[in-house]
Design a protein around this motif. Structure first.
Motif, PDB file in Angstrom:
ATOM      1  N   ARG A  17      18.413 -71.912  99.578  1.00  0.00           N
ATOM      2  CA  ARG A  17      17.636 -71.787  98.338  1.00  0.00           C
ATOM      3  C   ARG A  17      18.267 -72.592  97.205  1.00  0.00           C
ATOM      4  NH1 ARG A  17      17.596 -66.734  98.087  1.00  0.00           N
ATOM      5  NH2 ARG A  17      19.027 -66.243  96.380  1.00  0.00           N
ATOM      6  N   GLN A  21      14.557 -79.497  93.110  1.00  0.00           N
ATOM      7  CA  GLN A  21      13.411 -79.339  92.220  1.00  0.00           C
ATOM      8  C   GLN A  21      13.804 -79.548  90.762  1.00  0.00           C
ATOM      9  OE1 GLN A  21      10.235 -78.832  93.333  1.00  0.00           O
ATOM     10  NE2 GLN A  21      11.091 -79.041  95.381  1.00  0.00           N
ATOM     11  N   ARG A  22      14.951 -78.959  90.367  1.00  0.00           N
ATOM     12  CA  ARG A  22      15.384 -79.083  88.976  1.00  0.00           C
ATOM     13  C   ARG A  22      15.756 -80.525  88.630  1.00  0.00           C
ATOM     14  NH1 ARG A  22      17.734 -73.951  89.913  1.00  0.00           N
ATOM     15  NH2 ARG A  22      19.604 -74.941  90.719  1.00  0.00           N
ATOM     16  N   GLU A  35      16.241 -75.468  95.205  1.00  0.00           N
ATOM     17  CA  GLU A  35      16.042 -75.338  93.757  1.00  0.00           C
ATOM     18  C   GLU A  35      16.745 -76.465  93.002  1.00  0.00           C
ATOM     19  OE1 GLU A  35      17.368 -71.416  92.823  1.00  0.00           O
ATOM     20  OE2 GLU A  35      15.466 -70.478  93.424  1.00  0.00           O
TER      21      GLU A  35
END
Length: 371
Positions: free
Chosen positions: A37, A44-45, A41
């Motif tokens: 995860r 994505q950030r 993430e």
């Protein structure tokens, strides 16, 4: 878990090139595995940040202006602007890919090089069970284990043995344990807990080394006892935090109820809102800051006036990365801030360099050097 595959699939998803089968695998992985995860993430950030930077760089070409060019018939100018903006977005995405692959691979290698990188249970019979991925209906003697939603629970209604099982949570992970009496325990990274499947005697006793938050099920006729290095906690209440990470130092912070700590020299009754610190030289009791002491439960470590030497063990536990301090000037500096384990370590390093000018690099062994 193949984290290299998780990273590749995350980029495939980002670019719209992922199959339904791979997408289902990725969604399952990021739902069940903390490190997976974090990787997803982080990508994505970083992609959002870099796209925002690219957009800002092209503010001189606002949408209205581009549309005006099209409406006035200046199609060549429109095409050039569209291509330049698209190129900026592509550069941002590719740049994100390069940054994350080349900065994240080193700490990941360090995690995988640790002696233990899976959550595992060693049963009293000597059987080792990997708990890193969800599994249900695991039978151990007369006990049935359920490892779901990052929590181990079990049905020991037909269990007669009182053998001691040991659960190990490695660096970079955390885990939950639900004991037979209903007691709930959240275990921080680099923590071990020893416990029986049932508590048939007059007391309920477990042993913890590391850090854990306990919510004890009330049973007045069967006291709950936690054994720590050099100390014993007799539970008279419900919720408290235990920290034994540092050798020769034990901390117990009480949130609700009451606990009595036997230090070997004297017994101390602790009140809610207070923390006892026990060392070889004595004990102290003082009110504690819940954000600092309990922040790890949500993945946040708050530090004030801390050196990188003091932060090194936290980074090792949460990210599996060993730190080397090559500059005495850097070693002596003090810092204020937070470490968020829900974000890639690179985010903390970036903030450290931007705010304090502290640069870092990984060597070929995955050791993180501050310069």
């Amino acid at each position: 878990m193949d984290y290299e595959k998780i990273r590749d699939l995350s980029f495939d998803e980002l670019l719209g090139m992922i199959s339904e089968e791979d997408k289902s695998f990725l969604q399952s992985a990021i739902r069940e595995d903390l490190q997976a995860r974090n990787i997803w993430e982080g990508i994505q950030r970083e992609r959002s940040r870099l796209l925002a930077d690219a957009s800002e760089s092209y503010d001189q070409h606002p949408v209205d202006e581009v549309l005006a060019d099209l409406n006035t018939g200046n199609r060549l100018r429109f095409v050039k602007k569209a291509i330049s903006i698209a190129a900026a977005c592509l550069i941002a995405i590719v740049g994100s890919w390069y940054l994350l692959v080349h900065t994240a691979q080193q700490p990941l290698a360090a995690v995988q090089d640790t002696a233990i990188h899976t959550i595992r249970l060693m049963t009293a019979e000597g059987k080792t069970i990997d708990l890193s991925n969800d599994s249900a209906g695991i039978r151990v003697g007369n006990t049935v284990l359920n490892n779901t939603q990052h929590t181990l629970s079990f049905d020991a209604s037909h269990q007669n043995g009182t053998g001691i099982n040991t659960l190990t949570v490695p660096a970079g992970k955390d885990y939950h344990l639900l004991l037979a009496d209903g007691t709930q325990i959240q275990l921080n990274a680099a923590t071990t807990i020893s416990f029986p499947f049932t508590f048939p005697g007059k007391t309920r006793e477990i042993t913890i080394n590391g850090e854990a938050y306990l919510q004890i099920a009330a049973k007045a006729d069967q006291p709950f006892i936690v054994h720590l290095p050099g100390n014993t906690v007799n539970v008279l209440g419900t919720a408290f935090n235990i920290n034994t990470y540092d050798a020769g130092l034990v901390k117990v912070a009480l949130v609700e109820g009451a606990v009595k700590i036997a230090t070997g020299k004297k017994d101390v009754l602790l009140k809610p809102g207070y923390e006892i610190t026990s060392t070889h030289s004595g004990i102290t009791t003082e009110a504690f800051d819940a954000d600092k002491v309990l922040g790890w439960r949500t993945g946040v470590y708050t530090f004030e006036n801390a050196s990188l030497q003091e932060l090194a063990p936290v980074i090792l536990r949460w990210f599996g990365v060993t730190i080397a301090l090559d500059n005495q000037r850097v070693s002596s500096r003090r810092f204020f801030g937070i470490i968020d384990r829900n974000q890639p370590l690179q985010a903390f390093l970036h903030n450290l360099e931007r705010a304090d000018g502290i640069k870092s690099r990984y060597d070929q062994q995955g050791v993180l050097h501050f310069e």
